[in-house]
Motif scaffolding. Structure first.
Motif, PDB file in Angstrom:
ATOM      1  N   HIS A  59       0.818  -1.210   0.000  1.00 25.19           N
ATOM      2  CA  HIS A  59       0.000   0.000   0.000  1.00 25.19           C
ATOM      3  C   HIS A  59       0.860   1.272   0.000  1.00 25.19           C
ATOM      4  O   HIS A  59       0.468   2.294  -0.541  1.00 25.19           O
ATOM      5  CB  HIS A  59      -0.897  -0.001   1.238  1.00 25.19           C
ATOM      6  CG  HIS A  59      -1.834   1.162   1.302  1.00 25.19           C
ATOM      7  ND1 HIS A  59      -2.933   1.286   0.504  1.00 25.19           N
ATOM      8  CD2 HIS A  59      -1.829   2.270   2.087  1.00 25.19           C
ATOM      9  CE1 HIS A  59      -3.567   2.401   0.767  1.00 25.19           C
ATOM     10  NE2 HIS A  59      -2.920   3.027   1.731  1.00 25.19           N
TER      11      HIS A  59
ATOM     12  N   ASP B 259      -8.734 -12.365   0.296  1.00 26.99           N
ATOM     13  CA  ASP B 259      -9.207 -12.488  -1.071  1.00 26.99           C
ATOM     14  C   ASP B 259      -9.236 -13.959  -1.488  1.00 26.99           C
ATOM     15  O   ASP B 259      -8.212 -14.608  -1.611  1.00 26.99           O
ATOM     16  CB  ASP B 259      -8.281 -11.680  -1.983  1.00 26.99           C
ATOM     17  CG  ASP B 259      -8.798 -11.639  -3.404  1.00 26.99           C
ATOM     18  OD1 ASP B 259      -9.954 -12.063  -3.620  1.00 26.99           O
ATOM     19  OD2 ASP B 259      -8.046 -11.191  -4.284  1.00 26.99           O
TER      20      ASP B 259
ATOM     21  N   LYS C  26     -17.036  -4.482   9.146  1.00 26.12           N
ATOM     22  CA  LYS C  26     -16.732  -3.852   7.877  1.00 26.12           C
ATOM     23  C   LYS C  26     -15.454  -3.014   7.994  1.00 26.12           C
ATOM     24  O   LYS C  26     -14.560  -3.088   7.153  1.00 26.12           O
ATOM     25  CB  LYS C  26     -17.901  -2.950   7.502  1.00 26.12           C
ATOM     26  CG  LYS C  26     -18.117  -2.828   6.040  1.00 26.12           C
ATOM     27  CD  LYS C  26     -19.406  -2.079   5.789  1.00 26.12           C
ATOM     28  CE  LYS C  26     -19.402  -1.627   4.360  1.00 26.12           C
ATOM     29  NZ  LYS C  26     -20.662  -1.022   3.983  1.00 26.12           N
TER      30      LYS C  26
ATOM     31  N   ILE D  65     -12.284  -5.133   8.297  1.00 24.90           N
ATOM     32  CA  ILE D  65     -11.846  -5.742   7.045  1.00 24.90           C
ATOM     33  C   ILE D  65     -11.221  -4.700   6.128  1.00 24.90           C
ATOM     34  O   ILE D  65     -10.173  -4.920   5.542  1.00 24.90           O
ATOM     35  CB  ILE D  65     -13.028  -6.437   6.329  1.00 24.90           C
ATOM     36  CG1 ILE D  65     -13.524  -7.596   7.193  1.00 24.90           C
ATOM     37  CG2 ILE D  65     -12.602  -6.944   4.954  1.00 24.90           C
ATOM     38  CD1 ILE D  65     -14.808  -8.226   6.697  1.00 24.90           C
ATOM     39  N   SER D  66     -11.846  -3.516   6.047  1.00 25.77           N
ATOM     40  CA  SER D  66     -11.377  -2.592   5.018  1.00 25.77           C
ATOM     41  C   SER D  66     -10.330  -1.603   5.504  1.00 25.77           C
ATOM     42  O   SER D  66      -9.785  -0.845   4.714  1.00 25.77           O
ATOM     43  CB  SER D  66     -12.566  -1.843   4.417  1.00 25.77           C
ATOM     44  OG  SER D  66     -13.292  -1.238   5.464  1.00 25.77           O
ATOM     45  N   CYS D  67     -10.001  -1.604   6.789  1.00 30.35           N
ATOM     46  CA  CYS D  67      -8.971  -0.660   7.241  1.00 30.35           C
ATOM     47  C   CYS D  67      -7.573  -1.219   7.023  1.00 30.35           C
ATOM     48  O   CYS D  67      -6.593  -0.525   7.226  1.00 30.35           O
ATOM     49  CB  CYS D  67      -9.184  -0.271   8.704  1.00 30.35           C
ATOM     50  SG  CYS D  67      -8.883  -1.587   9.863  1.00 30.35           S
TER      51      CYS D  67
ATOM     52  N   PRO E 214      -4.710  -2.821   4.486  1.00 29.26           N
ATOM     53  CA  PRO E 214      -4.390  -3.040   3.077  1.00 29.26           C
ATOM     54  C   PRO E 214      -4.048  -4.514   2.858  1.00 29.26           C
ATOM     55  O   PRO E 214      -3.039  -5.000   3.355  1.00 29.26           O
ATOM     56  CB  PRO E 214      -3.178  -2.142   2.845  1.00 29.26           C
ATOM     57  CG  PRO E 214      -2.573  -1.914   4.190  1.00 29.26           C
ATOM     58  CD  PRO E 214      -3.642  -2.139   5.214  1.00 29.26           C
ATOM     59  N   HIS E 215      -4.913  -5.235   2.165  1.00 26.93           N
ATOM     60  CA  HIS E 215      -4.678  -6.665   1.961  1.00 26.93           C
ATOM     61  C   HIS E 215      -3.977  -6.898   0.638  1.00 26.93           C
ATOM     62  O   HIS E 215      -4.133  -6.124  -0.303  1.00 26.93           O
ATOM     63  CB  HIS E 215      -6.016  -7.412   1.937  1.00 26.93           C
ATOM     64  CG  HIS E 215      -6.736  -7.374   3.244  1.00 26.93           C
ATOM     65  ND1 HIS E 215      -6.369  -8.156   4.308  1.00 26.93           N
ATOM     66  CD2 HIS E 215      -7.790  -6.631   3.662  1.00 26.93           C
ATOM     67  CE1 HIS E 215      -7.185  -7.895   5.320  1.00 26.93           C
ATOM     68  NE2 HIS E 215      -8.042  -6.970   4.968  1.00 26.93           N
TER      69      HIS E 215
ATOM     70  N   LEU F   1      -7.104   4.295   2.957  1.00 23.80           N
ATOM     71  CA  LEU F   1      -7.699   3.196   3.707  1.00 23.80           C
ATOM     72  C   LEU F   1      -8.909   3.719   4.457  1.00 23.80           C
ATOM     73  O   LEU F   1      -8.938   4.874   4.866  1.00 23.80           O
ATOM     74  CB  LEU F   1      -6.687   2.652   4.715  1.00 23.80           C
ATOM     75  CG  LEU F   1      -5.424   2.062   4.113  1.00 23.80           C
ATOM     76  CD1 LEU F   1      -4.389   1.823   5.210  1.00 23.80           C
ATOM     77  CD2 LEU F   1      -5.747   0.773   3.390  1.00 23.80           C
ATOM     78  N   VAL F   2      -9.873   2.846   4.635  1.00 21.17           N
ATOM     79  CA  VAL F   2     -11.035   3.233   5.421  1.00 21.17           C
ATOM     80  C   VAL F   2     -10.598   3.341   6.879  1.00 21.17           C
ATOM     81  O   VAL F   2      -9.958   2.448   7.407  1.00 21.17           O
ATOM     82  CB  VAL F   2     -12.143   2.174   5.289  1.00 21.17           C
ATOM     83  CG1 VAL F   2     -13.282   2.480   6.234  1.00 21.17           C
ATOM     84  CG2 VAL F   2     -12.625   2.113   3.856  1.00 21.17           C
TER      85      VAL F   2
END
Ligand SMILES: Nc1ncnc2c1ncn2[C@@H]1O[C@H](COP(=O)(O)OP(=O)(O)OP(=O)(O)O)[C@@H](O)[C@H]1O
Ligand SMILES: Nc1ncnc2c1ncn2[C@@H]1O[C@H](COP(=O)(O)OP(=O)(O)OP(=O)(O)O)[C@@H](O)[C@H]1O
Ligand code: SF4
Ligand code: SF4
Ligand SMILES: [Mg+2]
Ligand SMILES: [Mg+2]
Lengths: 338, 290, 327
Positions: free
Chosen positions: A227, A269, C252, C255-257, C259-260, C272-273
């Motif tokens: 990122h 994923d 939520k 999961i979204s905070c 970086p995968h 990022l959230v």
């Protein structure tokens, strides 16, 4: 065989940097030995970009960064930062030049002096380098608090009165205070909770685009690295084994160790989980005090050949954005694992 | 941004928090009160309760209470109240100044050794070990015997034999703190060596040193009493130890002449160690919270 | 019947600020061979749940105030200390958060494993030693015959954690609780340990409770997950379903905070959230409100004044959020 780069765009250029620590070996008849924590590494960062260093624990990431900032002594090598040859600077010149390289540390609890108020922590570099008058300093401290997202009233508080994420913000404000050209972030978010990590990572990226900062970003979290970075250097036992742009490294990892590292990262994923084949690297790295003479990864490498144990692979450039140190990678830039 | 929704509290330094913690420790506060009374007694007592402690005021060995002499008289007929009050001055003065000397030498040696490491540390720690293995009483007796039994000499003797403990604590704190990231950060922004040592590391290394220094006052008082008991003291000043020493032959006939200064020493040292313990708890961040 | 069934568990901690429910009305079920994961930020009560099951709550501070913990039909909240000790030795084991401090530095690892075997399985010294070597082999310590004589400091962090797993496995437990077993380790080592735990579940039917804050690890390891927030269950259900469609704003955010790493590398990297703020402190845990409200961008008046009940969806997903249906 040095590739052509636009040198004027390079802020930091490190060549053949080596750091060694004396260690005691054996109990009774101890002989003097050295641990080469960083062994002859070279890398460069363009102005305004982020180079990430990844690698397992003990691979020498922190030591390399400390040596670049002259916080440990390099045994040999060259660190060119802008017009300064950083390793040659002495005394007062060095002290002044320190303004140009600042550090953000991992542990938000150990990185702030518990006896100083937040404002004094942020002002310390200005004071010690004699930058700006007291009034100007206060103005700058106010601005810094604002830009890292802390309220002005919080300037008077002491470190233990802040949460981990807020402390990290103070650490960032301190690093920005001298208007440095290079900021070294050593695992800046690994001690933080995931939700707070996002806040800090966003802040670092925002500050970078606003102020044109250059980051040397150390992390063992490849998701975070992906990122944050523009390019990546992968370290293994004091050596850089692969140095590539973000795209090259994540799309086409060439060194078997890099591949293993990427394949080990668990992912939310489904598609990635299905596509990624786990590359097992059994065992542990060899003794760093007495490294093997060939490739240091040979004892764990799934595709090692006899040449790997004899000859150390040099870091070779396959393209202007991809270098790798492995005997089995040929000019076609195809991973030996495929 | 809705980051900082937690209510802000007033700035509270680690020091003020430690003091609050100390205040909650009843034993330590009691010790401190006793100590203050003793010090006040030593300072003002002789003005309020006038009289020369060396003057013979009444028949020797009058037991406490007789003829208005609250604590009686000693073998020379001297008033024990007066002697105890004057003795408090001397005993505490020796205790405090010896502790200061100890801390001064100890911090200097320990800080230099812990900060610079390498050969500086090697040499300084050898010296420290040398002083540490000296038989303390014997060594101080030699100093006093050689240079005379004046108060400064006695203080010096006590200081010289007790600093190694402080030096060791200081060194180990310095070794620990110098590697902490905030010290690295200070170095990265060009803070000079002397400032690193005295302004950055030392204040953070102080808590255990302060505790040690407080306890040192008590042990210096005891040490002085020991020397006086052996007769190695300045005969021209009264200290508690000296009262005990000079009356020791009569311990069986007039035990109070020894007991009373003994109790004074006991209470003082006890009060000091209560304060020391309280400081230790208050300054030790691990005990804070919960 | 499920192996472990927890119903309406409430664990209270006594602190300086009074008594607070560090676990508030938690229910769950775990079947043999299943892997269940607990996720949440620091201080949400993940370790406390584990300690509660093990009967190892901090002395004098923590206690089970109400609810039942049924293990194989037996209520552990009513069990005697002796019985709990027996269960801990034989049926439920735990791998603790700190791998470096959980081994005794003065004994060899062989002695430490064999000791557990002798005590709990009444093996002879020789048999225990042989089994210790087998176990080290099972956790993939290279050359176990020689390494069995090593002291903890002679091993790397990853190896020590594998030894801890060997000790936890020594008595063939029915449930293994792993409290952030890989936080201090490198990803390559983490992957090996996860493989090990997965094989274990498959081969011996051991049920695993994996505590972590890494969603990737959950996705890779567990079938079902429980998201904890401030001592309460925010959401639970099948891992794939939750990751695909979280029904709680906190899930939520979690999961979204982060970086995968995804299957394909994207060129643009959006911010990022952020989940603003931090977990509330223990003293506000018991309040009759949604404790996430101060950090939630959907919070309204109802959220701040009434604790949301658990809402169930047909795919076995449950969410404690007033607006779960709209998410
Ligand atoms: N001051 C020191 N003296 C001796 N050895 C050291 C010193 N500092 C580091 N080392 C050794 O040098 C090697 C590299 O350490 P370094 O801290 O740079 O690793 P790292 O990559 O930052 O690891 P981590 O991910 O754990 O932070 C390690 O083997 C370490 O033990
Ligand atoms: N011994 C204790 N005394 C008082 N409070 C405690 C104690 N142990 C834990 N707590 C509190 O209980 C709450 C839950 O703690 P717990 O250890 O279960 O969190 P966790 O979810 O495991 O977090 P982490 O990810 O940091 O391990 C926290 O607020 C913590 O401060
Ligand atoms: S040089 Fe050989 S041992 Fe080293 S990484 Fe390449 S293939 Fe593996
Ligand atoms: S109940 Fe309200 S505050 Fe709580 S998570 Fe749901 S929407 Fe947000
Ligand atoms: Mg490091
Ligand atoms: Mg925990």
């Amino acid at each position: 065989m040095r590739e052509e780069t636009n040198n004027s765009a390079e802020l930091l250029n490190v060549e053949n940097l080596t750091v060694r620590f004396p260690v005691k070996r054996g109990g009774f008849l101890s002989r003097k030995a050295y641990l080469y924590a960083v062994d002859d590494i070279s890398f460069s960062i363009k102005r305004g970009e982020t180079l990430a260093i990844v690698g397992e624990s003990g691979s020498g990431k922190t030591t390399a960064a400390l040596a670049v900032a002259r916080l440990v002594n390099a045994f040999k090598g060259k660190v060119q930062l802008g017009e300064h040859n950083f390793l040659e600077l002495q005394d007062e010149a060095l002290r002044k030049a320190r303004a140009k390289v600042q550090f953000i540390f991992q542990d938000p609890y150990a990185s702030l002096n518990p006896r100083l108020r937040a404002e004094a922590i942020v002002r310390e570099p200005l004071d010690s380098l004699g930058i700006a008058s007291p009034q100007e300093q206060q103005v700058r401290v106010n601005e810094l608090f604002k830009s890292v997202g802390l309220r002005p009233e919080q300037q008077r508080l002491f470190p233990h009165q802040f949460s981990g994420g807020q402390r990290q913000r103070i650490g960032i404000a301190r690093a920005l205070s001298t208007q440095p050209e290079l900021i070294i972030c050593d695992e800046p978010v690994s001690a933080l909770d995931v939700a707070v990590q996002a806040q800090i990572l966003n802040l670092l990226r925002r500050l970078q685009s606003e102020m044109g900062l250059t980051y040397l970003f150390i992390s063992h979290d490849l998701g975070v690295v992906q990122h944050m970075c523009d390019s990546v250097a992968v370290m293994y036992m004091g050596k850089i084994v692969e140095h590539a742009s973000r795209k090259d490294l994540f799309n086409n990892p060439l060194h078997p160790y890099t591949s293993a590292l990427l394949s080990a990262v668990p992912s939310v994923d489904k598609k990635r989980r299905a596509e990624t084949k786990r590359i097992l690297i059994p065992g542990d790295p060899p003794d760093p005090i007495d490294p093997p003479k060939g490739c240091r990864f040979a004892n764990r490498c799934p595709v090692a050949r006899s040449i790997c144990k004899e000859k150390e692979p040099p870091l070779r450039a396959l393209s202007s954005t991809h270098k790798v140190a492995c005997h089995l990678v040929d000019e076609k830039a195809k991973s030996p694992l495929l | 941004m809705s980051l900082n929704q937690e209510p802000i509290d007033v700035a509270r330094s680690p020091f003020s928090e430690a003091m609050e913690m100390f205040r909650k420790n009843h034993a330590a506060v009691a010790g401190l009160v006793i100590l203050i009374l003793i010090v006040l007694g030593g300072i003002f007592g002789p003005f309020i309760y006038q009289g020369d402690p060396f003057e013979m005021v009444w028949a020797p060995f009058s037991p406490p209470g007789e003829e208005g002499y609250l604590l009686g008289t000693d073998y020379l007929g001297r008033d024990l109240v007066s002697m105890i009050l004057h003795g408090a001055r001397v005993s505490i003065a020796i205790g405090v100044s010896a502790a200061f000397l100890t801390v001064f030498i100890g911090i200097t040696v320990g800080a230099l050794a812990g900060y610079y490491k390498g050969w500086v540390e090697e040499i300084l720690m050898r010296v420290t070990e040398f002083f540490q293995v000296l038989p303390t009483l014997l060594f101080s007796m030699v100093i006093v015997a050689l240079f005379g039994a004046s108060l400064p000499m006695i203080t010096l003797a006590i200081g010289l034999v007790s600093w190694p403990a402080v030096a060791r604590i200081t060194r180990s704190e310095f070794l620990r703190i110098r590697e902490l990231e905030y010290v690295m950060a200070a170095r990265a922004s060009g803070v000079r060596n002397w400032k690193l040592i005295f302004k950055v590391i030392l204040p953070n290394a102080l808590p255990p040193i302060i505790v040690q220094a407080a306890l040192m006052v008590g042990s210096a008082i005891l040490f002085e009493a020991g020397l006086s008991f052996l007769g190695l003291t300045d005969p021209n000043v009264v200290s508690w130890g000296q009262i005990i020493g000079s009356n020791r032959q009569y311990i069986l006939d007039a035990s109070y002449t020894v007991t009373i200064p003994g109790v004074a020493i006991f209470i003082t040292v006890l009060a000091i160690s209560l304060v020391g313990d309280g400081l230790n708890d208050a300054l030790n961040p691990k005990l804070r919270q919960r | 019947m499920s192996l472990l069934k927890i119903e309406n568990l409430r664990i209270e901690l006594t602190t300086r600020d009074g008594i607070a429910p560090v676990i508030d009305d938690l229910s769950l079920e775990l079947g043999a061979g299943e892997t269940l994961s607990f996720v949440g930020e620091s201080g949400c009560g993940k370790s406390m749940t584990a300690l509660g099951i093990m009967g190892l709550l901090p002395d004098k501070i923590g206690r089970i105030a109400s609810g039942t913990i049924l293990f194989d039909g037996e209520d552990l909240t009513q069990a005697s200390d002796a019985r709990l000790r027996e269960i801990r030795g034989n049926d439920i084991s735990m791998i603790f958060q700190e791998p470096m401090t959980s081994l005794n530095p003065v004994y060899t690892i062989g002695e430490q494993i064999a000791e557990v075997l002798r005590r709990h399985q009444n093996l002879s010294t020789a048999a225990a030693w042989a089994k210790a070597i087998d176990l080290l082999d099972a956790v993939r310590i290279p050359n176990p015959k020689a390494r069995v004589n090593d002291y903890p400091h002679q091993m790397s962090g990853g190896q020590r954690q594998r030894v801890m797993i060997a000790i936890a496995l020594a008595c063939e437990p029915k449930i293994l609780i792993a409290d952030e077993p890989t936080t201090a380790l490198d990803v390559t080592v983490q992957a090996q340990i996860f493989d090990l735990l997965r094989d274990l579940g498959r081969q011996t039917g051991t049920a695993i409770i994996l505590i972590t804050h890494d969603m990737g690890a959950v996705a890779e390891m567990a079938e079902r997950m429980i998201v904890m927030y401030a001592g309460r269950k925010a959401e639970d259900g099948p891992v794939d379903q939750i990751i695909e469609h979280p029904r709680h704003p906190y899930t939520k955010g979690l999961i979204s905070c982060v970086p995968h790493l995804m299957a394909s590398l994207s060129n643009d990297r959006p911010e990022l959230v952020e989940v603003p703020g931090i977990v509330p402190s223990l003293k506000s845990f018991g309040r009759d409100e949604c404790l996430f409200a101060s950090r939630c961008d959907r919070a309204d008046e109802k959220c701040r004044t009434q604790r949301p009940p658990e809402m169930s969806f047909e795919n076995n997903q449950n969410s404690a959020c007033w607006q779960a249906g709209d998410l």
